[in-house]
Design a protein around this motif. Structure first.
Motif, short mmCIF file in Angstrom:
data_model
loop_
_atom_site.label_atom_id
_atom_site.label_comp_id
_atom_site.label_asym_id
_atom_site.label_seq_id
_atom_site.Cartn_x
_atom_site.Cartn_y
_atom_site.Cartn_z
N LYS A 45 19.91 105.66 -82.67
CA LYS A 45 19.15 106.90 -82.49
C LYS A 45 18.78 107.00 -81.01
CE LYS A 45 17.09 106.63 -87.09
NZ LYS A 45 15.82 106.43 -87.82
N ILE A 46 19.37 107.98 -80.34
CA ILE A 46 19.17 108.13 -78.91
C ILE A 46 18.76 109.56 -78.61
CG2 ILE A 46 20.26 108.00 -76.63
CD1 ILE A 46 22.20 105.91 -77.85
N VAL A 47 17.71 109.69 -77.80
CA VAL A 47 17.24 110.99 -77.36
C VAL A 47 17.42 111.06 -75.85
CG1 VAL A 47 15.22 112.49 -77.12
CG2 VAL A 47 15.55 111.18 -79.21
N LEU A 48 18.05 112.12 -75.39
CA LEU A 48 18.19 112.37 -73.96
C LEU A 48 17.19 113.47 -73.61
CD1 LEU A 48 19.60 111.77 -71.32
CD2 LEU A 48 21.36 113.44 -71.96
N ASP A 49 16.09 113.07 -72.97
CA ASP A 49 15.02 114.01 -72.61
C ASP A 49 15.36 114.65 -71.27
OD1 ASP A 49 12.74 115.38 -72.01
OD2 ASP A 49 11.39 113.66 -72.15
N CYS A 50 15.79 115.89 -71.32
CA CYS A 50 16.25 116.61 -70.12
C CYS A 50 15.16 117.48 -69.50
CB CYS A 50 17.45 117.47 -70.48
SG CYS A 50 18.88 116.53 -71.02
N SER A 51 13.91 117.26 -69.88
CA SER A 51 12.83 118.13 -69.41
C SER A 51 12.64 118.10 -67.89
CB SER A 51 11.52 117.78 -70.11
OG SER A 51 11.18 116.43 -69.91
N SER A 52 13.07 117.03 -67.22
CA SER A 52 12.94 116.97 -65.76
C SER A 52 14.22 117.39 -65.04
CB SER A 52 12.60 115.54 -65.32
OG SER A 52 11.34 115.17 -65.81
N VAL A 53 15.30 117.56 -65.77
CA VAL A 53 16.59 117.88 -65.16
C VAL A 53 16.60 119.33 -64.70
CG1 VAL A 53 19.08 118.00 -65.47
CG2 VAL A 53 17.78 116.16 -66.54
N GLU A 54 16.85 119.53 -63.41
CA GLU A 54 16.91 120.88 -62.84
C GLU A 54 18.34 121.30 -62.50
OE1 GLU A 54 14.29 120.85 -59.51
OE2 GLU A 54 12.52 120.44 -60.73
N PHE A 55 19.23 120.31 -62.33
CA PHE A 55 20.61 120.64 -61.95
C PHE A 55 21.57 119.66 -62.60
CE2 PHE A 55 24.34 120.32 -59.22
CZ PHE A 55 24.69 121.66 -59.14
N ILE A 56 22.69 120.19 -63.05
CA ILE A 56 23.72 119.36 -63.66
C ILE A 56 25.08 119.85 -63.17
CG2 ILE A 56 23.85 120.81 -65.73
CD1 ILE A 56 24.33 118.23 -67.35
N ASP A 57 25.97 118.93 -62.84
CA ASP A 57 27.32 119.32 -62.46
C ASP A 57 28.29 118.90 -63.56
OD1 ASP A 57 27.76 116.57 -62.11
OD2 ASP A 57 28.05 116.71 -59.95
N SER A 58 29.58 119.11 -63.32
CA SER A 58 30.57 118.83 -64.36
C SER A 58 30.60 117.35 -64.73
CB SER A 58 31.96 119.28 -63.90
OG SER A 58 32.34 118.61 -62.72
N LEU A 59 30.33 116.48 -63.79
CA LEU A 59 30.31 115.05 -64.11
C LEU A 59 29.12 114.73 -65.01
CD1 LEU A 59 31.92 112.48 -63.53
CD2 LEU A 59 30.15 111.93 -61.89
N GLY A 60 27.99 115.36 -64.77
CA GLY A 60 26.83 115.18 -65.64
C GLY A 60 27.10 115.67 -67.05
N VAL A 61 27.77 116.81 -67.16
CA VAL A 61 28.15 117.33 -68.48
C VAL A 61 29.09 116.34 -69.16
CG1 VAL A 61 29.40 119.16 -69.70
CG2 VAL A 61 27.82 119.75 -67.86
N GLY A 62 30.04 115.81 -68.40
CA GLY A 62 30.98 114.83 -68.95
C GLY A 62 30.28 113.57 -69.44
N GLN A 63 29.26 113.12 -68.73
CA GLN A 63 28.50 111.95 -69.15
C GLN A 63 27.76 112.20 -70.45
OE1 GLN A 63 28.30 108.73 -67.59
NE2 GLN A 63 30.17 109.63 -66.79
N ILE A 64 27.21 113.40 -70.59
CA ILE A 64 26.52 113.75 -71.83
C ILE A 64 27.51 113.77 -72.99
CG2 ILE A 64 25.36 115.62 -73.08
CD1 ILE A 64 23.94 116.29 -70.43
N VAL A 65 28.65 114.41 -72.79
CA VAL A 65 29.66 114.50 -73.86
C VAL A 65 30.17 113.11 -74.23
CG1 VAL A 65 31.95 115.36 -74.44
CG2 VAL A 65 30.31 116.86 -73.31
N ALA A 66 30.47 112.29 -73.23
CA ALA A 66 30.97 110.94 -73.51
C ALA A 66 29.93 110.12 -74.27
CB ALA A 66 31.35 110.24 -72.20
#
Length: 110
Positions: A43-64
């Protein structure tokens, strides 16, 4: 990328800093998820409340991370999704696949 890790009972909460980008350290998120999965966390939660910017590599990390967790019978939930991050994920049609919540990790019921 600064990545805060909090273990709350059997749930790992990961909270990245303001950016999920190649320049901020691309491996931290996937390494943290893989390490947790190796220890039996499902059970893993990714709390993105502080994230202001994401690039394609960040999206790829989330998907992976999402795919790795799901393949091992676990669940990864994104929470605290702001409008900018939600827009990026929607443009990629990932809102149809990922479990995304606007609320914080304390509101998630397993």
């Amino acid at each position: 990328m600064h990545l805060t890790q909090i273990m709350d009972k059997d749930v790992l909460i990961l909270a990245p800093g303001q950016k999920l980008t190649a320049a901020e350290g691309k491996e931290d998120l996937s390494e943290a998820v893989h390490a947790a999965l190796g220890l039996g966390v499902r059970k893993i939660v990714l709390d993105c409340s502080s994230v202001e910017f994401i690039d394609s590599l960040g999206v790829g990390q989330i998907v992976a991370s999402f795919v790795s967790t799901r393949n091992l019978g676990g669940r990864l939930i994104l929470c605290g999704i702001g409008s900018r991050i939600a827009l990026v994920l929607r443009m990629a049609n990932l809102h149809l696949v990922l479990d995304m919540r606007e609320t914080g990790p304390e509101d998630i019921i397993w």
